[in-house]
Design an enzyme around this catalytic site. Structure first.
Site, PDB file in Angstrom:
ATOM      1  N   VAL A  77       1.194  -1.204   0.202  1.00  0.00           N
ATOM      2  CA  VAL A  77       0.311  -0.064   0.005  1.00  0.00           C
ATOM      3  C   VAL A  77       0.909   1.152   0.766  1.00  0.00           C
ATOM      4  CG1 VAL A  77      -2.049   1.028   1.111  1.00  0.00           C
ATOM      5  CG2 VAL A  77      -1.584  -1.193   1.733  1.00  0.00           C
ATOM      6  N   SER A  78       0.701   1.879  -0.951  1.00  0.00           N
ATOM      7  CA  SER A  78       1.596   3.489  -1.074  1.00  0.00           C
ATOM      8  C   SER A  78       2.588   3.425  -0.734  1.00  0.00           C
ATOM      9  CB  SER A  78       0.355   4.151   0.226  1.00  0.00           C
ATOM     10  OG  SER A  78       0.910   5.536  -0.125  1.00  0.00           O
ATOM     11  N   ALA A  79       3.379   4.463   0.758  1.00  0.00           N
ATOM     12  CA  ALA A  79       4.327   4.082   0.388  1.00  0.00           C
ATOM     13  C   ALA A  79       5.414   2.602   0.761  1.00  0.00           C
ATOM     14  CB  ALA A  79       5.003   5.175   1.487  1.00  0.00           C
ATOM     15  N   GLY A  83       4.915   0.194  -1.146  1.00  0.00           N
ATOM     16  CA  GLY A  83       5.345  -0.555  -2.785  1.00  0.00           C
ATOM     17  C   GLY A  83       6.622  -0.532  -2.703  1.00  0.00           C
ATOM     18  N   HIS A  94      -6.940   9.519  -3.115  1.00  0.00           N
ATOM     19  CA  HIS A  94      -5.688   8.123  -2.756  1.00  0.00           C
ATOM     20  C   HIS A  94      -5.845   7.259  -1.782  1.00  0.00           C
ATOM     21  CE1 HIS A  94      -1.294   7.097  -1.768  1.00  0.00           C
ATOM     22  NE2 HIS A  94      -1.645   7.278  -0.983  1.00  0.00           N
TER      23      HIS A  94
END
Length: 291
Positions: free
Chosen positions: A96-98, A100, A264
């Protein structure tokens, strides 16, 4: 939703982790920035569909040692050791998000441990750099000596003035004008943002995240062999849709699902039900041959 939190200490390094759900096919979650093993977004649907979710607090977050975040290589080697400790051979990997880059590196270098990879609003290449304004602001607001105060103030303001704080924060999550965001919101979105603000902390983790995005390479993505699902909103204001397209171009076996959610946080707003439906369909399909 029952959640058990534990710690695993090895080589004088600590990994904090949670297990959510009972016996079932395991899903390893690489949570996003400012989060930890207490993450909640999207968990309910996975548990309802019989999955067991293992969420380590990534390097520098929660009680997990910051030293394992010296590199993606080192961090992922510790996540593998956590799976060994839990006697889990293979997982569906959800990044998820950061989180990744952590998931991409893990899938690339430990393919024998990964059944599938799912990227949700995920960073897949170099993100903010020292030249960027957001990077410079993050170095101040989220440095370890100040981040606790930053989140305490954010949480307090969000509790006292939830609508105001939502309106102030939402431009960082969406590239849509606020009026269009309102049209795409669901009842409860503001409450979810308030709860998110109450559990957010950065520790050393977010600055580690910013430093690690440049470590993930095209070579890493091209080496990923597991079936990959990419879920990304076309209105994402935090991680541009270009990250999703980049991953699709580099990873061989991919399915890209571009969402019409307001930003987001793809688990919120109208259309968010498609996220759960698509993810569960993907995982269940690939769980039928799970070994």
């Amino acid at each position: 939703m029952k959640r058990v939190i534990g710690t695993y200490v090895i080589d004088d390094q600590t990994i904090e982790y949670s297990i959510t759900g009972k016996d079932g096919v395991p899903v390893l979650v690489m949570h996003g920035g400012h989060s930890s093993c207490n993450e909640e977004f999207g968990y309910g649907s996975l548990v309802e569909n019989g999955f067991k979710i293992i969420t380590p607090s990534r390097a520098g977050y929660g009680k997990t040692s910051k030293d394992i975040g010296e590199s993606l290589s080192k961090a992922c080697s510790y996540y593998v050791r956590l799976l060994n400790h839990l006697r889990i051979e293979k997982v569906h990997l959800l990044s998820v998000s950061a989180g990744g880059p952590s998931g991409l590196y893990f899938a690339s270098h430990y393919p024998e441990r990964v059944k599938t990879l799912t990227l949700q609003s995920a960073v897949t290449k170099e993100w903010y750099t020292p030249k960027d304004k957001i990077y410079k602001i993050a170095q101040i607001l989220f440095r370890p000596s100040l981040e606790k105060m930053t989140w305490k103030l954010t949480s307090s303001m969000s509790s006292l003035f939830p609508n105001f704080m939502f309106k102030q924060m939402v431009p960082s999550f969406s590239n849509l004008p606020y009026k269009q965001i309102e049209d795409k919101m669901s009842v409860g979105d503001i409450d979810e943002i308030q709860r998110m603000n109450n559990r957010q902390r950065s520790g050393h983790g977010f600055l580690i995240d910013l430093s690690q995005t440049k470590e993930i390479s095209t070579k890493d993505l091209k080496a990923i062999s597991s079936p990959t699902l990419i879920l990304h909103s076309k209105h994402d204001g935090s991680v541009s849709l270009g990250h999703a397209y980049y991953a699709q171009q580099q990873i061989t076996d991919t399915e890209l699902c571009i969402l019409d959610t307001w930003g987001h946080l793809i688990w919120l707003g109208k259309g968010s039900e498609d996220v759960s439906e698509k993810l569960n369909e993907f995982l269940i399909c690939h769980s039928k041959t799970y070994k």
